[in-house]
Design an enzyme around this catalytic site. Structure first.
Site, short mmCIF file in Angstrom:
data_model
loop_
_atom_site.label_atom_id
_atom_site.label_comp_id
_atom_site.label_asym_id
_atom_site.label_seq_id
_atom_site.Cartn_x
_atom_site.Cartn_y
_atom_site.Cartn_z
N THR A 123 0.76 -1.29 -0.17
CA THR A 123 -0.09 -0.06 0.07
C THR A 123 0.92 1.33 0.06
O THR A 123 0.53 2.31 -0.35
CB THR A 123 -0.95 -0.20 1.33
OG1 THR A 123 -1.86 -1.13 1.13
CG2 THR A 123 -1.83 1.32 1.34
N THR B 223 1.77 -4.24 4.27
CA THR B 223 1.68 -4.58 5.58
C THR B 223 1.18 -6.03 5.84
O THR B 223 1.66 -6.61 6.96
CB THR B 223 0.84 -3.76 6.42
OG1 THR B 223 -0.48 -3.80 5.58
CG2 THR B 223 1.26 -2.19 6.23
N ASP B 224 0.52 -6.63 4.72
CA ASP B 224 -0.07 -7.89 5.19
C ASP B 224 0.72 -9.07 5.65
O ASP B 224 0.57 -9.85 6.48
CB ASP B 224 -0.99 -8.26 3.91
CG ASP B 224 -2.54 -7.44 3.77
OD1 ASP B 224 -2.54 -6.59 4.65
OD2 ASP B 224 -3.07 -7.69 2.84
N SER C 132 1.49 -7.67 -1.07
CA SER C 132 2.43 -8.89 -0.21
C SER C 132 1.72 -10.00 0.03
O SER C 132 2.64 -11.04 0.35
CB SER C 132 2.99 -8.25 1.18
OG SER C 132 1.92 -7.93 2.17
C1 SIN Z 1 -0.02 -5.47 0.96
O1 SIN Z 1 0.07 -6.09 1.88
O2 SIN Z 1 0.83 -5.40 0.02
C2 SIN Z 1 -1.34 -4.76 0.92
C3 SIN Z 1 -1.98 -4.21 2.01
C4 SIN Z 1 -0.72 -3.08 2.75
O3 SIN Z 1 0.38 -2.94 2.26
O4 SIN Z 1 -1.35 -2.57 3.77
#
Ligand code: SIN
Length: 320
Positions: free
Chosen positions: A16, A95-96, A63
């Site tokens: 993100t 973050t995921d 991710s």
């Molecule tokens: C991801 O994990 O690539 C998408 C969600 C995020 O980064 O918060």
């Protein structure tokens, strides 16, 4: 006289932090991993004053879609940068699955200049996007003398988490990460970078970078867990159609790591067939035990890396 400036390599993988939406105040039209690393750096005024920054685009993905070979690619790029320039690295990530990559790198990288993962909960197009601040803070931590020798760090929302403990626990919130009962390692804010805790238990000798990635599956013990998933895997294994072969099973137990009796029977069959079986507490972060509070997801990463250290001939083979 010119001063010697720290060198930082920013490795971008997507997420993100590199995401966009078609509206500034909602997630309409949201897509992760769109902007390139040059755009991310251009959105952070003053970052060039913190360090001499170089950057590389490793990939640009959400991710949730990452595969273990990406960890190998990141390790190789960090090592090359360390060898060539002796500098720290910042990795922009989604973050995921950040906790998986952070912990894998933590297990694989030898001690050296800081490696800091950062991310964002709001896309770059959002009102109050958190990515630029997080990237700025990550570079501040990466060049801080206190960051060296602490293992891989995760910097988000003004908090420095250790890779062993950091976990995304609040899906919609900007302060999405938490370090459980052991707590974060420090803060980064207007007052600077402050480390408040050392984590001597977090360190083990680095594992070798795998040349193959065995199969380690994650199963859950829950009401009605009857072991059918485990037996289906074992049946495929016996038929020789499971590639790579099943080498390990991590069980997310109930509560502190209890397992339904019916699932346990299937796990015993798996163990008898040479599959390594380990049970994790439902929520991790409980001190003690063989894996010292790792949650099931990180325990799976650890088992995958440990099993990958074995030469191919020692890995379980399907019965003839
Ligand atoms: C991801 O994990 O690539 C998408 C969600 C995020 O980064 O918060």
């Amino acid at each position: 006289m010119p001063t010697l400036r720290s060198k930082v390599l920013v490795l971008a993988t997507g997420g993100t932090i590199a995401g966009v939406a078609t509206a500034a105040a909602t997630d309409a039209g949201y897509r992760a991993g769109v902007l390139d690393v040059a755009s991310l750096l251009a959105s952070v005024p003053g970052i060039e004053l913190l360090a001499e920054i170089r950057s590389e685009q490793v990939c640009n993905i959400d991710s949730k879609d990452l595969d273990p070979p990406l960890w190998g690619e990141l390790v190789r790029r960090v090592q090359r940068w360390r060898d060539d320039e002796g500098g720290a690295c910042v990795i922009c990530h989604g973050t995921d699955a950040l906790e998986e990559t952070a912990y894998a790198l933590h297990c694989l990288l030898p001690p050296g200049p800081a490696v800091v993962l950062t991310a964002a909960m709001l896309p770059a197009t959002a009102l109050s996007a958190d990515g630029p601040r997080n990237l700025y803070d990550a570079v501040r931590v990466a060049v801080d003398a206190g960051a060296t020798g602490r293992g891989v760090l995760c910097v988000l929302h003004g908090t420095v988490h250790g890779a062993r403990d950091a976990s995304k626990v609040h899906a919609p919130r900007v302060d999405a990460f938490d370090s459980g009962p052991r707590g974060p390692l420090g803060q980064v804010d207007g007052g600077g970078v402050r480390f408040t805790r050392i984590d001597p238990g977090a360190f083990a000798p680095p594992l070798a970078l795998p040349t193959h990635w065995p199969r380690v599956e994650l199963v859950c013990s829950h009401a009605g867990a009857d072991g059918a998933v485990v037996r289906a895997l074992l049946a495929q294994q016996r038929g020789g159609s499971l590639r790579p072969a099943l080498a390990g099973l991590v069980v997310m137990g109930t509560a502190g790591g209890t397992v339904h009796a019916a699932l346990q029977a299937a796990l015993d069959e798996a163990a008898a067939a040479g599959v390594r079986v380990v049970v994790a507490p439902r929520h991790g972060n409980i001190d003690g035990g063989a894996y010292d509070g790792l949650n099931a997801v990180k325990l799976r990463v650890r088992m995958l890396l440990e099993l990958a250290q074995q030469p191919t001939r020692q890995r379980p083979q399907p019965p003839q």
